[in-house]
Write a protein that holds these residues in place. Structure first.
Motif, PDB file in Angstrom:
ATOM      1  N   ARG A 158       0.845  -1.196   0.000  1.00  0.00           N
ATOM      2  CA  ARG A 158       0.000   0.000   0.000  1.00  0.00           C
ATOM      3  C   ARG A 158       0.879   1.244   0.000  1.00  0.00           C
ATOM      4  O   ARG A 158       2.116   1.158   0.089  1.00  0.00           O
ATOM      5  N   LYS A 159       0.243   2.394  -0.103  1.00  0.00           N
ATOM      6  CA  LYS A 159       0.965   3.650   0.014  1.00  0.00           C
ATOM      7  C   LYS A 159       1.452   3.824   1.454  1.00  0.00           C
ATOM      8  O   LYS A 159       0.727   3.526   2.405  1.00  0.00           O
ATOM      9  N   VAL A 160       2.670   4.298   1.591  1.00  0.00           N
ATOM     10  CA  VAL A 160       3.255   4.526   2.917  1.00  0.00           C
ATOM     11  C   VAL A 160       3.908   5.899   2.918  1.00  0.00           C
ATOM     12  O   VAL A 160       4.742   6.190   2.061  1.00  0.00           O
ATOM     13  N   THR A 161       3.541   6.748   3.861  1.00  0.00           N
ATOM     14  CA  THR A 161       4.157   8.070   3.941  1.00  0.00           C
ATOM     15  C   THR A 161       5.318   8.055   4.928  1.00  0.00           C
ATOM     16  O   THR A 161       5.353   7.251   5.865  1.00  0.00           O
ATOM     17  N   ILE A 162       6.244   8.974   4.738  1.00  0.00           N
ATOM     18  CA  ILE A 162       7.355   9.089   5.679  1.00  0.00           C
ATOM     19  C   ILE A 162       6.853   9.590   7.025  1.00  0.00           C
ATOM     20  O   ILE A 162       7.395   9.212   8.080  1.00  0.00           O
ATOM     21  N   GLU A 163       5.784  10.400   7.020  1.00  0.00           N
ATOM     22  CA  GLU A 163       5.199  10.859   8.283  1.00  0.00           C
ATOM     23  C   GLU A 163       4.649   9.684   9.079  1.00  0.00           C
ATOM     24  O   GLU A 163       4.804   9.616  10.313  1.00  0.00           O
ATOM     25  N   GLU A 164       3.994   8.729   8.385  1.00  0.00           N
ATOM     26  CA  GLU A 164       3.461   7.547   9.069  1.00  0.00           C
ATOM     27  C   GLU A 164       4.586   6.741   9.713  1.00  0.00           C
ATOM     28  O   GLU A 164       4.452   6.279  10.867  1.00  0.00           O
ATOM     29  N   ILE A 165       5.665   6.560   8.987  1.00  0.00           N
ATOM     30  CA  ILE A 165       6.787   5.800   9.531  1.00  0.00           C
ATOM     31  C   ILE A 165       7.336   6.473  10.777  1.00  0.00           C
ATOM     32  O   ILE A 165       7.625   5.817  11.790  1.00  0.00           O
ATOM     33  N   TYR A 166       7.450   7.794  10.733  1.00  0.00           N
ATOM     34  CA  TYR A 166       7.970   8.506  11.900  1.00  0.00           C
ATOM     35  C   TYR A 166       7.024   8.394  13.086  1.00  0.00           C
ATOM     36  O   TYR A 166       7.462   8.164  14.223  1.00  0.00           O
ATOM     37  N   GLU A 167       5.732   8.521  12.846  1.00  0.00           N
ATOM     38  CA  GLU A 167       4.760   8.418  13.936  1.00  0.00           C
ATOM     39  C   GLU A 167       4.744   7.011  14.534  1.00  0.00           C
ATOM     40  O   GLU A 167       4.670   6.841  15.762  1.00  0.00           O
ATOM     41  N   GLU A 168       4.812   5.999  13.676  1.00  0.00           N
ATOM     42  CA  GLU A 168       4.839   4.623  14.176  1.00  0.00           C
ATOM     43  C   GLU A 168       6.135   4.341  14.924  1.00  0.00           C
ATOM     44  O   GLU A 168       6.152   3.593  15.914  1.00  0.00           O
ATOM     45  N   TYR A 169       7.207   4.963  14.464  1.00  0.00           N
ATOM     46  CA  TYR A 169       8.482   4.804  15.164  1.00  0.00           C
ATOM     47  C   TYR A 169       8.401   5.398  16.568  1.00  0.00           C
ATOM     48  O   TYR A 169       8.868   4.781  17.540  1.00  0.00           O
ATOM     49  N   LYS A 170       7.822   6.590  16.698  1.00  0.00           N
ATOM     50  CA  LYS A 170       7.703   7.228  18.002  1.00  0.00           C
ATOM     51  C   LYS A 170       6.869   6.388  18.962  1.00  0.00           C
ATOM     52  O   LYS A 170       7.099   6.404  20.177  1.00  0.00           O
ATOM     53  N   LYS A 171       5.914   5.637  18.415  1.00  0.00           N
ATOM     54  CA  LYS A 171       5.068   4.769  19.249  1.00  0.00           C
ATOM     55  C   LYS A 171       5.755   3.449  19.583  1.00  0.00           C
ATOM     56  O   LYS A 171       5.218   2.645  20.354  1.00  0.00           O
ATOM     57  N   GLY A 172       6.919   3.221  18.982  1.00  0.00           N
ATOM     58  CA  GLY A 172       7.638   1.978  19.230  1.00  0.00           C
ATOM     59  C   GLY A 172       7.097   0.802  18.456  1.00  0.00           C
ATOM     60  O   GLY A 172       7.308  -0.359  18.846  1.00  0.00           O
ATOM     61  N   ASN A 173       6.411   1.084  17.342  1.00  0.00           N
ATOM     62  CA  ASN A 173       5.741   0.020  16.586  1.00  0.00           C
ATOM     63  C   ASN A 173       6.572  -0.545  15.443  1.00  0.00           C
ATOM     64  O   ASN A 173       6.173  -1.531  14.826  1.00  0.00           O
ATOM     65  N   ILE A 174       7.688   0.082  15.101  1.00  0.00           N
ATOM     66  CA  ILE A 174       8.495  -0.403  13.978  1.00  0.00           C
ATOM     67  C   ILE A 174       9.702  -1.165  14.513  1.00  0.00           C
ATOM     68  O   ILE A 174      10.580  -0.595  15.164  1.00  0.00           O
ATOM     69  N   ASP A 175       9.720  -2.446  14.250  1.00  0.00           N
ATOM     70  CA  ASP A 175      10.793  -3.298  14.747  1.00  0.00           C
ATOM     71  C   ASP A 175      11.972  -3.372  13.780  1.00  0.00           C
ATOM     72  O   ASP A 175      13.129  -3.305  14.194  1.00  0.00           O
ATOM     73  N   GLU A 176      11.649  -3.546  12.482  1.00  0.00           N
ATOM     74  CA  GLU A 176      12.708  -3.777  11.509  1.00  0.00           C
ATOM     75  C   GLU A 176      12.377  -3.093  10.185  1.00  0.00           C
ATOM     76  O   GLU A 176      11.206  -2.984   9.810  1.00  0.00           O
ATOM     77  N   VAL A 177      13.430  -2.661   9.495  1.00  0.00           N
ATOM     78  CA  VAL A 177      13.313  -2.069   8.163  1.00  0.00           C
ATOM     79  C   VAL A 177      14.412  -2.678   7.304  1.00  0.00           C
ATOM     80  O   VAL A 177      15.546  -2.843   7.766  1.00  0.00           O
ATOM     81  N   PHE A 178      14.079  -3.018   6.058  1.00  0.00           N
ATOM     82  CA  PHE A 178      15.114  -3.604   5.199  1.00  0.00           C
ATOM     83  C   PHE A 178      14.801  -3.359   3.729  1.00  0.00           C
ATOM     84  O   PHE A 178      13.657  -3.155   3.338  1.00  0.00           O
TER      85      PHE A 178
END
Length: 365
Positions: free
Chosen positions: A278-298
């Motif tokens: 799906r579409k993914v914004t950089i703002e979404e990634i940052y917000e999810e990161y602040k919530k501690g929801n992003i474990d891994e990126v590759f």
């Protein structure tokens, strides 16, 4: 292709096999495949010849208008010493897809795969056996008609060269540091972003140069219109593990349909992991990161296979994933994909194709 005749002219002066640590794309084998196209004959004169410089007219249209395409795939050495290919039919089909976008005549995919296998068999002693090494395969097509006019070329040359390679990134499977690119763009929908053509990569060099000067391995590309939707990371497709899902940008006409990307998606789904395109914004990634929801990126690609992202810098924000270490999922994906590619693990998808099989080309010479 008017004929399935393949001429072979083996080199009488073999090069010395490399004894040093392999860099990516610096060393080349003894032979190459060449085939020409003309309006009157179509694709013809297919041959394997000693690796040598090309003789091309300075007015060849490729030098002036960039009508060219290429592909990248690899051959691997199995534990039994057999050369293996990983989903080669997908790369050749994508080459034709790029041909269509660049108005280059289509090739006979079955014939080209058979010719490629013949080339690899001739140079199979160049396939390195050290851990993490492989034989990189570069098919490419260039427009060769000598004409200084903006038009479709009537003459083309298809070439395949082979290069024994080590790791693409010196970091290997270790996480890399990535900068989000806010100024330059890689491609836009309606352009050539989903084709593998040289211009896409030439236009990316400025941003990559600046990123390298800042200590980054690559850049994360945003869309070319709103500059907020994530597209690719360097020359790779990108994945984010958000909670219990893996999210990757959907194909939209400007994102390359990666063979490794498709393989990662199939592998994750085979394991029962929920994969969302799906579409993914950089703002979404940052917000999810602040919530501690992003474990891994590759990232995923032919050259790198899998490249974990340890840090992603956007504006003045620094996002560090998994303490800058390789995550469990990334490690599992990497080990499974490479295990299949090298014939060390079971292949439930029938992705692996043996090189030493009966071919339909009629070899002469």
């Amino acid at each position: 292709m008017k004929s399935s005749l393949l001429k072979v002219y083996e080199s009488t002066q073999k090069r010395e096999l490399p004894k040093h640590e392999l860099e990516f794309g610096r060393t080349f084998t003894d032979h190459m495949f060449v085939m020409d196209f003309s309006e009157s004959e179509g694709w013809h004169d297919a041959k394997i010849v000693p690796y040598e410089p090309l003789s091309i007219d300075p007015a060849a249209m490729v030098f002036h208008y960039g009508q060219s395409v290429f592909e990248g795939l690899k051959a691997y050495l199995s534990p039994q010493g057999e050369p293996l290919l990983f989903r080669p039919e997908k790369n050749i089909a994508r080459l034709n897809k790029s041909n269509e976008r660049l108005c280059i005549p289509a090739i006979d995919e079955e014939f080209l795969l058979d010719a490629l296998k013949e080339l690899i068999q001739i140079d199979q002693n160049w396939i390195p056996s050290a851990n993490g090494t492989s034989l990189y395969i570069r098919p490419f097509i260039i427009s060769t008609e000598p004409f200084l006019g903006v038009a479709l070329s009537t003459q083309y040359k298809l070439i395949i060269i082979l290069s024994p390679v080590g790791a693409y990134y010196k970091e290997g499977i270790n996480p890399v540091k990535i900068a989000v690119e806010n100024e330059y763009v890689r491609a836009v929908r309606g352009g050539t972003g989903e084709a593998k053509t040289g211009g896409n990569y030439a236009s990316s060099l400025k941003a990559q140069e600046q990123a390298a000067n800042g200590g980054y391995a690559q850049v994360l590309w945003l869309d070319g219109v709103e500059k907020k939707y994530i597209e690719e990371v360097g020359s790779m497709n990108v994945f984010f593990k958000i909670k219990d899902e893996v999210v990757t940008p959907e194909l939209n006409g400007s994102i390359l349909n990666g063979v490794t990307r498709d393989s990662v998606i199939q592998l994750l789904e085979y394991w029962g992991v929920n994969v969302i395109e799906r579409k993914v914004t950089i703002e979404e990634i940052y917000e999810e990161y602040k919530k501690g929801n992003i474990d891994e990126v590759f990232g995923s690609g032919t050259a790198t296979v899998i490249s974990p992202v340890g840090q992603l810098d956007w504006n003045n924000y620094q996002m560090v994933f998994n303490n800058g270490e390789t995550g469990n999922l990334v490690q599992k994906v990497y080990e499974t994909l490479t295990g299949i590619q090298y014939g060390r693990l079971e292949d439930p998808f029938n992705w692996i194709e043996q090189v030493n099989v009966r071919r339909r080309v009629n070899k002469v010479g």
